[in-house]
Design a protein around this motif. Structure first.
Motif, PDB file in Angstrom:
ATOM      1  N   ARG A   1       0.826  -1.214   0.000  1.00  0.00           N
ATOM      2  CA  ARG A   1       0.000   0.000   0.000  1.00  0.00           C
ATOM      3  C   ARG A   1       0.853   1.254   0.000  1.00  0.00           C
ATOM      4  O   ARG A   1       0.367   2.321  -0.337  1.00  0.00           O
ATOM      5  N   THR A   2       2.131   1.145   0.368  1.00  0.00           N
ATOM      6  CA  THR A   2       3.009   2.308   0.298  1.00  0.00           C
ATOM      7  C   THR A   2       3.048   2.840  -1.127  1.00  0.00           C
ATOM      8  O   THR A   2       3.082   4.041  -1.358  1.00  0.00           O
ATOM      9  N   TYR A   3       3.038   1.956  -2.100  1.00  0.00           N
ATOM     10  CA  TYR A   3       3.112   2.348  -3.504  1.00  0.00           C
ATOM     11  C   TYR A   3       1.781   2.222  -4.234  1.00  0.00           C
ATOM     12  O   TYR A   3       1.706   2.549  -5.405  1.00  0.00           O
ATOM     13  N   GLY A   4       0.735   1.737  -3.589  1.00  0.00           N
ATOM     14  CA  GLY A   4      -0.485   1.477  -4.334  1.00  0.00           C
ATOM     15  C   GLY A   4      -1.794   1.878  -3.697  1.00  0.00           C
ATOM     16  O   GLY A   4      -2.854   1.555  -4.218  1.00  0.00           O
ATOM     17  N   THR A   5      -1.760   2.600  -2.594  1.00  0.00           N
ATOM     18  CA  THR A   5      -2.998   2.941  -1.898  1.00  0.00           C
ATOM     19  C   THR A   5      -3.984   3.691  -2.776  1.00  0.00           C
ATOM     20  O   THR A   5      -5.144   3.309  -2.897  1.00  0.00           O
ATOM     21  N   TYR A   6      -3.540   4.757  -3.393  1.00  0.00           N
ATOM     22  CA  TYR A   6      -4.455   5.596  -4.157  1.00  0.00           C
ATOM     23  C   TYR A   6      -4.906   4.905  -5.438  1.00  0.00           C
ATOM     24  O   TYR A   6      -6.059   5.036  -5.841  1.00  0.00           O
TER      25      TYR A   6
ATOM     26  N   ALA B   1     -13.355  10.627  -4.241  1.00  0.00           N
ATOM     27  CA  ALA B   1     -12.033  10.040  -4.009  1.00  0.00           C
ATOM     28  C   ALA B   1     -10.945  11.106  -4.129  1.00  0.00           C
ATOM     29  O   ALA B   1     -10.065  11.201  -3.268  1.00  0.00           O
ATOM     30  N   VAL B   2     -11.008  11.908  -5.166  1.00  0.00           N
ATOM     31  CA  VAL B   2     -10.007  12.959  -5.360  1.00  0.00           C
ATOM     32  C   VAL B   2     -10.052  13.951  -4.206  1.00  0.00           C
ATOM     33  O   VAL B   2      -9.019  14.378  -3.692  1.00  0.00           O
ATOM     34  N   ARG B   3     -11.238  14.311  -3.745  1.00  0.00           N
ATOM     35  CA  ARG B   3     -11.356  15.221  -2.604  1.00  0.00           C
ATOM     36  C   ARG B   3     -10.732  14.609  -1.353  1.00  0.00           C
ATOM     37  O   ARG B   3     -10.016  15.279  -0.606  1.00  0.00           O
ATOM     38  N   LYS B   4     -10.963  13.325  -1.124  1.00  0.00           N
ATOM     39  CA  LYS B   4     -10.376  12.664   0.052  1.00  0.00           C
ATOM     40  C   LYS B   4      -8.854  12.644  -0.031  1.00  0.00           C
ATOM     41  O   LYS B   4      -8.171  12.758   0.984  1.00  0.00           O
ATOM     42  N   PHE B   5      -8.319  12.481  -1.235  1.00  0.00           N
ATOM     43  CA  PHE B   5      -6.863  12.450  -1.422  1.00  0.00           C
ATOM     44  C   PHE B   5      -6.245  13.831  -1.291  1.00  0.00           C
ATOM     45  O   PHE B   5      -5.053  13.954  -1.023  1.00  0.00           O
ATOM     46  N   SER B   6      -7.001  14.869  -1.544  1.00  0.00           N
ATOM     47  CA  SER B   6      -6.429  16.208  -1.661  1.00  0.00           C
ATOM     48  C   SER B   6      -6.934  17.165  -0.592  1.00  0.00           C
ATOM     49  O   SER B   6      -6.355  17.260   0.490  1.00  0.00           O
ATOM     50  N   SER B   7      -8.001  17.902  -0.866  1.00  0.00           N
ATOM     51  CA  SER B   7      -8.430  18.963   0.044  1.00  0.00           C
ATOM     52  C   SER B   7      -8.846  18.442   1.418  1.00  0.00           C
ATOM     53  O   SER B   7      -8.524  19.041   2.439  1.00  0.00           O
ATOM     54  N   PHE B   8      -9.541  17.330   1.472  1.00  0.00           N
ATOM     55  CA  PHE B   8      -9.956  16.780   2.760  1.00  0.00           C
ATOM     56  C   PHE B   8      -8.740  16.398   3.601  1.00  0.00           C
ATOM     57  O   PHE B   8      -8.658  16.736   4.784  1.00  0.00           O
ATOM     58  N   ALA B   9      -7.794  15.706   2.988  1.00  0.00           N
ATOM     59  CA  ALA B   9      -6.583  15.287   3.710  1.00  0.00           C
ATOM     60  C   ALA B   9      -5.773  16.500   4.167  1.00  0.00           C
ATOM     61  O   ALA B   9      -5.284  16.538   5.298  1.00  0.00           O
ATOM     62  N   ALA B  10      -5.624  17.490   3.301  1.00  0.00           N
ATOM     63  CA  ALA B  10      -4.855  18.681   3.666  1.00  0.00           C
ATOM     64  C   ALA B  10      -5.494  19.418   4.842  1.00  0.00           C
ATOM     65  O   ALA B  10      -4.800  19.828   5.775  1.00  0.00           O
ATOM     66  N   ARG B  11      -6.795  19.547   4.816  1.00  0.00           N
ATOM     67  CA  ARG B  11      -7.478  20.237   5.927  1.00  0.00           C
ATOM     68  C   ARG B  11      -7.353  19.432   7.218  1.00  0.00           C
ATOM     69  O   ARG B  11      -7.112  19.991   8.282  1.00  0.00           O
ATOM     70  N   ARG B  12      -7.528  18.130   7.121  1.00  0.00           N
ATOM     71  CA  ARG B  12      -7.457  17.283   8.319  1.00  0.00           C
ATOM     72  C   ARG B  12      -6.060  17.328   8.945  1.00  0.00           C
ATOM     73  O   ARG B  12      -5.915  17.281  10.160  1.00  0.00           O
ATOM     74  N   LEU B  13      -5.034  17.431   8.097  1.00  0.00           N
ATOM     75  CA  LEU B  13      -3.661  17.486   8.599  1.00  0.00           C
ATOM     76  C   LEU B  13      -3.215  18.912   8.939  1.00  0.00           C
ATOM     77  O   LEU B  13      -2.090  19.121   9.374  1.00  0.00           O
ATOM     78  N   GLY B  14      -4.073  19.882   8.703  1.00  0.00           N
ATOM     79  CA  GLY B  14      -3.740  21.264   9.026  1.00  0.00           C
ATOM     80  C   GLY B  14      -2.734  21.878   8.077  1.00  0.00           C
ATOM     81  O   GLY B  14      -1.909  22.687   8.481  1.00  0.00           O
ATOM     82  N   ILE B  15      -2.803  21.503   6.806  1.00  0.00           N
ATOM     83  CA  ILE B  15      -1.890  22.050   5.796  1.00  0.00           C
ATOM     84  C   ILE B  15      -2.701  23.020   4.934  1.00  0.00           C
ATOM     85  O   ILE B  15      -3.396  22.609   4.004  1.00  0.00           O
ATOM     86  N   PRO B  16      -2.646  24.304   5.243  1.00  0.00           N
ATOM     87  CA  PRO B  16      -3.555  25.270   4.613  1.00  0.00           C
ATOM     88  C   PRO B  16      -3.278  25.593   3.148  1.00  0.00           C
ATOM     89  O   PRO B  16      -4.181  26.046   2.453  1.00  0.00           O
ATOM     90  N   ASP B  17      -2.060  25.374   2.662  1.00  0.00           N
ATOM     91  CA  ASP B  17      -1.726  25.809   1.301  1.00  0.00           C
ATOM     92  C   ASP B  17      -1.617  24.647   0.317  1.00  0.00           C
ATOM     93  O   ASP B  17      -0.912  24.720  -0.679  1.00  0.00           O
TER      94      ASP B  17
END
Length: 136
Positions: A10-15, A34-50
């Protein structure tokens, strides 16, 4: 995901697994979700604003893929096999995958990520999933 000296597939194949299995084959997840979960949702959850969105003022992390060609290739026997169906990946505006081939470029440390890995710095930071062509 590392298991001692071994790497989990899964290190190389999760997405790719999510896109291939749950979006394309089983239809239990819409591509947009799926794309939202990989991108904006994950960034917000991790506190990465940019990160996580394509708009002015954000870091240019962009993935181009063929929804019908995405496939998970990593196995327990060959866990470092890259996923298929990904054509181009830019991380921090730097092309790391060009026409399906890794360019040799790696992720660059950015201050917005320091709170996640405070012990890391420019020389110690890497994203192993960059080689898996993942949206960050």
């Amino acid at each position: 995901i590392h298991l001692g000296s071994r790497v989990h597939p899964r290190t190389y194949g999760t997405y790719a697994r999510v896109l291939e299995r749950y979006v394309r084959e089983e239809g239990v997840l819409r591509l947009e979700d799926a794309v939202r979960k990989f991108s904006s949702f994950a960034a917000r959850r991790l506190g990465i604003p940019d990160r996580g969105e394509i708009r002015e003022g954000m870091w240019a992390d962009i993935v181009v893929f063929d929804t019908q060609a995405v496939r998970e290739n990593a196995t327990f026997e060959e866990p470092r096999r890259l996923a298929g169906g990904f054509s181009y990946v830019a991380v921090n505006g730097t092309l790391v995958l060009d026409n399906g081939r890794h360019t040799g470029a790696t992720a660059v440390w950015t201050p917005s990520l320091r709170h996640l890995w405070p012990e890391a710095g420019p020389a110690g930071y890497s994203l192993p999933i960059v080689n898996d062509t993942v949206i960050t």
